[in-house]
Design a protein around this motif. Structure first.
Motif, PDB file in Angstrom:
ATOM      1  N   ILE A 247      30.034  16.589  18.491  1.00  0.00           N
ATOM      2  CA  ILE A 247      28.743  16.894  17.864  1.00  0.00           C
ATOM      3  C   ILE A 247      27.806  17.565  18.859  1.00  0.00           C
ATOM      4  O   ILE A 247      27.183  18.599  18.575  1.00  0.00           O
ATOM      5  N   LYS A 248      27.682  16.993  20.051  1.00  0.00           N
ATOM      6  CA  LYS A 248      26.779  17.570  21.051  1.00  0.00           C
ATOM      7  C   LYS A 248      27.252  18.951  21.500  1.00  0.00           C
ATOM      8  O   LYS A 248      26.439  19.855  21.705  1.00  0.00           O
ATOM      9  N   SER A 249      28.573  19.102  21.626  1.00  0.00           N
ATOM     10  CA  SER A 249      29.112  20.411  22.005  1.00  0.00           C
ATOM     11  C   SER A 249      28.829  21.445  20.922  1.00  0.00           C
ATOM     12  O   SER A 249      28.482  22.597  21.224  1.00  0.00           O
ATOM     13  N   ALA A 250      28.970  21.032  19.640  1.00  0.00           N
ATOM     14  CA  ALA A 250      28.710  21.948  18.531  1.00  0.00           C
ATOM     15  C   ALA A 250      27.244  22.363  18.493  1.00  0.00           C
ATOM     16  O   ALA A 250      26.923  23.517  18.208  1.00  0.00           O
TER      17      ALA A 250
ATOM     18  N   SER B 240      26.455  24.983  21.228  1.00  0.00           N
ATOM     19  CA  SER B 240      26.997  26.328  20.972  1.00  0.00           C
ATOM     20  C   SER B 240      26.564  26.893  19.625  1.00  0.00           C
ATOM     21  O   SER B 240      27.018  27.970  19.234  1.00  0.00           O
ATOM     22  N   SER B 241      25.707  26.184  18.915  1.00  0.00           N
ATOM     23  CA  SER B 241      25.343  26.596  17.561  1.00  0.00           C
ATOM     24  C   SER B 241      24.286  27.699  17.569  1.00  0.00           C
ATOM     25  O   SER B 241      23.577  27.917  18.562  1.00  0.00           O
ATOM     26  N   LEU B 242      24.174  28.366  16.435  1.00  0.00           N
ATOM     27  CA  LEU B 242      23.119  29.361  16.250  1.00  0.00           C
ATOM     28  C   LEU B 242      21.738  28.715  16.224  1.00  0.00           C
ATOM     29  O   LEU B 242      20.738  29.367  16.508  1.00  0.00           O
ATOM     30  N   MET B 243      21.703  27.429  15.884  1.00  0.00           N
ATOM     31  CA  MET B 243      20.426  26.737  15.753  1.00  0.00           C
ATOM     32  C   MET B 243      19.625  26.765  17.056  1.00  0.00           C
ATOM     33  O   MET B 243      18.433  27.103  17.058  1.00  0.00           O
ATOM     34  N   VAL B 244      20.272  26.400  18.168  1.00  0.00           N
ATOM     35  CA  VAL B 244      19.530  26.321  19.430  1.00  0.00           C
ATOM     36  C   VAL B 244      19.214  27.699  19.991  1.00  0.00           C
ATOM     37  O   VAL B 244      18.480  27.818  20.975  1.00  0.00           O
ATOM     38  N   GLN B 245      19.771  28.760  19.378  1.00  0.00           N
ATOM     39  CA  GLN B 245      19.412  30.118  19.770  1.00  0.00           C
ATOM     40  C   GLN B 245      18.188  30.617  19.006  1.00  0.00           C
ATOM     41  O   GLN B 245      17.585  31.618  19.375  1.00  0.00           O
TER      42      GLN B 245
ATOM     43  N   PRO C  62      13.282  24.919  27.518  1.00  0.00           N
ATOM     44  CA  PRO C  62      14.709  24.562  27.581  1.00  0.00           C
ATOM     45  C   PRO C  62      15.002  23.372  26.668  1.00  0.00           C
ATOM     46  O   PRO C  62      14.158  22.492  26.487  1.00  0.00           O
ATOM     47  N   ILE C  63      16.203  23.352  26.085  1.00  0.00           N
ATOM     48  CA  ILE C  63      16.604  22.291  25.169  1.00  0.00           C
ATOM     49  C   ILE C  63      17.408  21.232  25.909  1.00  0.00           C
ATOM     50  O   ILE C  63      18.374  21.543  26.613  1.00  0.00           O
ATOM     51  N   ASP C  64      17.002  19.977  25.765  1.00  0.00           N
ATOM     52  CA  ASP C  64      17.773  18.839  26.247  1.00  0.00           C
ATOM     53  C   ASP C  64      18.349  18.134  25.016  1.00  0.00           C
ATOM     54  O   ASP C  64      17.633  17.433  24.306  1.00  0.00           O
ATOM     55  N   ILE C  65      19.642  18.341  24.749  1.00  0.00           N
ATOM     56  CA  ILE C  65      20.262  17.809  23.541  1.00  0.00           C
ATOM     57  C   ILE C  65      20.106  16.302  23.454  1.00  0.00           C
ATOM     58  O   ILE C  65      19.908  15.738  22.368  1.00  0.00           O
ATOM     59  N   GLY C  66      20.149  15.620  24.591  1.00  0.00           N
ATOM     60  CA  GLY C  66      20.028  14.165  24.596  1.00  0.00           C
ATOM     61  C   GLY C  66      18.719  13.670  24.017  1.00  0.00           C
ATOM     62  O   GLY C  66      18.656  12.561  23.454  1.00  0.00           O
ATOM     63  N   GLN C  67      17.649  14.470  24.135  1.00  0.00           N
ATOM     64  CA  GLN C  67      16.356  14.073  23.579  1.00  0.00           C
ATOM     65  C   GLN C  67      16.318  14.163  22.059  1.00  0.00           C
ATOM     66  O   GLN C  67      15.474  13.540  21.418  1.00  0.00           O
TER      67      GLN C  67
ATOM     68  N   SER D 123      33.298  21.891   6.540  1.00  0.00           N
ATOM     69  CA  SER D 123      33.344  21.001   7.705  1.00  0.00           C
ATOM     70  C   SER D 123      32.256  21.408   8.685  1.00  0.00           C
ATOM     71  O   SER D 123      31.834  22.570   8.733  1.00  0.00           O
ATOM     72  N   LEU D 124      31.811  20.424   9.462  1.00  0.00           N
ATOM     73  CA  LEU D 124      30.792  20.648  10.483  1.00  0.00           C
ATOM     74  C   LEU D 124      31.264  19.962  11.757  1.00  0.00           C
ATOM     75  O   LEU D 124      31.593  18.773  11.741  1.00  0.00           O
TER      76      LEU D 124
END
Length: 481
Positions: A43-46, A49-54, A76-81, A412-413
């Protein structure tokens, strides 16, 4: 967060500023249920690499300058947050279960637990402005994730288009989901364009002007003075702070299409409105028998996409600033009246009345007027008065209704096949909001209620399901006759 403005900051749109006001601070919830247990690393890897964080909206902080104007500032994005992991199982009341005792749960129990979790989020958990305005709650024990996005980032069309761009078909890991095909406009030739044709065009234009004036006047009056009569489902000022319950009504798209074909030129939205009208009448008969008068009007608020292209959008076009199908909150509001009728009527009468109402609405520019009037009030008077106008409109009406078409087949996601996708929003100053989304031949309506006003949303969901069944049986009887 108050910060000095920089040259790279991007100001919010008027609609974005509206959704950040305290009375209209709205978060969209998208409930995604997988068929397999969640793999957090995948999930975190997806996400990374997703279009969302771009997309600039999903990697920008909300900041305010010294004058109080809101801006987006890249960060900058910290996915953990942004990812909240809930490992414990929940019960129907949203409380954690002691898993050491061992317990068996059904799919219905899982759904009720997730619904209550989201219902609690809808009134008690605003998104923090210390990070970009989105979160992903992963309920590992329920094979479920709740995607929370602030409405200032975009409307339902934008956000569902974003989600679909990051999904793949379950039967083809490289293919994007197929959506409901748009109807192609048939352009007629010059043949037959005589005086009768010109008269028809003038008559069509005259009706558009009349309907637009009537509905626009009603919109203004509803926003300022006129309110629905009180019923057992009426909310009002302050109700957005009351505890919530969430229930799910489930339908088959084939049943809705069968009913749609029974009345010429009917749409799925007509069937949805007819079903809502019938279901609410049945529910009010149950709660307050022999109290309401025949034909009592109950007014709903519906959101209408006003982009030139209907339905979900191509994400590449949404992200371009110079395109008409732009990202953001590009929708207008229309008022949808439904009428209380006692039992015993022909179920298809609800559909015919709904079609007559929706046809008039389609023939007007009410949605464009509501969008422009909100934009004008925001520009001239500021967010305080625009928020006041919007809040009063919701207080003076009874429910909110929306419908978004989803993918035609299972998807699928992050490599996990999805069993369902459902959407709703945080609480409004109404006791009842309904949001329907179709997925792989099924449609599910999320019914969010103020539980002190509507204590039995599960029964209300059954009223809607039975209303659709009644209309289907009426069509089958007609076809046999």
């Amino acid at each position: 967060m108050v910060c000095p403005e920089t040259s790279s900051d991007e100001p919010l749109t008027p609609a974005g500023r509206l959704f950040l006001q305290p009375e209209t601070d709205i978060v969209i919830h998208c409930i995604i249920r997988g068929k397999n247990p969640a793999d957090m690393d995948a999930i975190k890897s997806a996400i990374k690499s997703s279009l969302m964080v771009q997309h600039p909206r999903f990697c920008s902080l909300l900041v305010r300058d010294k004058n109080g104007f809101e801006h987006w500032r890249k960060t900058p994005i910290d996915i953990g947050q942004h990812v909240v992991v809930v490992n414990n199982r929940l019960d129907k009341s949203g409380n954690f279960i002691d898993q050491t005792q061992g317990s068996t749960t059904t799919e219905e129990d899982d759904e009720a637990a997730v619904n209550q979790y989201v219902a609690d989020l809808s009134v008690s958990s605003p998104l923090s402005t210390d990070k970009p305005l989105w979160e992903l709650h992963v309920l590992t024990a329920h094979k479920c994730a709740v995607f929370r996005i602030h409405h200032s980032l975009g409307d339902g069309i934008s956000l569902m288009s974003m989600l679909m761009a990051n999904c793949r078909r379950a039967d083809d890991a490289e293919a994007l989901p197929r959506m409901v095909p748009d109807k192609k406009t048939v352009i007629k030739g010059e043949k037959g364009r005589d005086w009768f044709w010109l008269f028809g065009v003038l008559w069509w234009f005259l009706k558009m002007v009349v309907f637009t004036l009537l509905f626009s006047m009603e919109f203004v009056l509803r926003s300022l003075l006129v309110s629905d009569e009180k019923t057992a489902i009426t909310g009002g000022d302050g109700v957005e702070l009351w505890p919530r319950k969430l229930a799910t009504a489930k339908f088959l798209l084939d049943d809705m299409k069968l009913i749609k074909r029974a009345v010429p030129d009917t749409t799925i939205n007509d069937v949805l409105l007819g079903m809502v009208s019938s279901g609410l009448s049945r529910y009010l008969d149950h709660r307050t028998p022999n109290v309401l008068h025949e034909g009592l009007r109950i007014t709903g608020v519906a959101m209408v996409n006003i982009r030139p292209q209907p339905g979900l959008q191509d994400l590449s076009k949404l992200m371009k600033s110079n395109t008409k199908a732009r990202w953001g909150n590009k929708f207008g509001v229309i008022l949808i009246p439904v009428y209380y009728h006692k039992g015993g009527n022909d179920p298809l009468e609800y559909l015919k009345r709904a079609k007559a109402i929706v046809d008039k609405k389609k023939h007007s520019l009410e949605a464009y007027f509501s969008y422009k009037i909100g934009d004008l009030v925001m520009s001239l008077l500021g967010p305080k008065y625009a928020c006041m106008l919007n809040y009063k409109l919701l207080c003076n009406t009874t429910f909110t209704l929306s419908n978004v078409a989803g993918p035609l087949e299972e998807i699928s996601l992050a490599g996990n096949p999805l069993s369902s996708i459902k959407v709703n929003t945080s609480s409004l100053p109404q006791a009842l909001t309904m949001h329907m989304l179709s997925y792989a031949g099924k449609a599910e309506m999320q019914i969010l209620v103020a539980k002190d006003i509507i204590p039995d949303p599960e029964f209300l969901a059954k009223c809607f399901e039975y209303a659709l069944l009644e209309m289907k049986e009426a069509v089958l009887r007609t076809n046999k006759a």
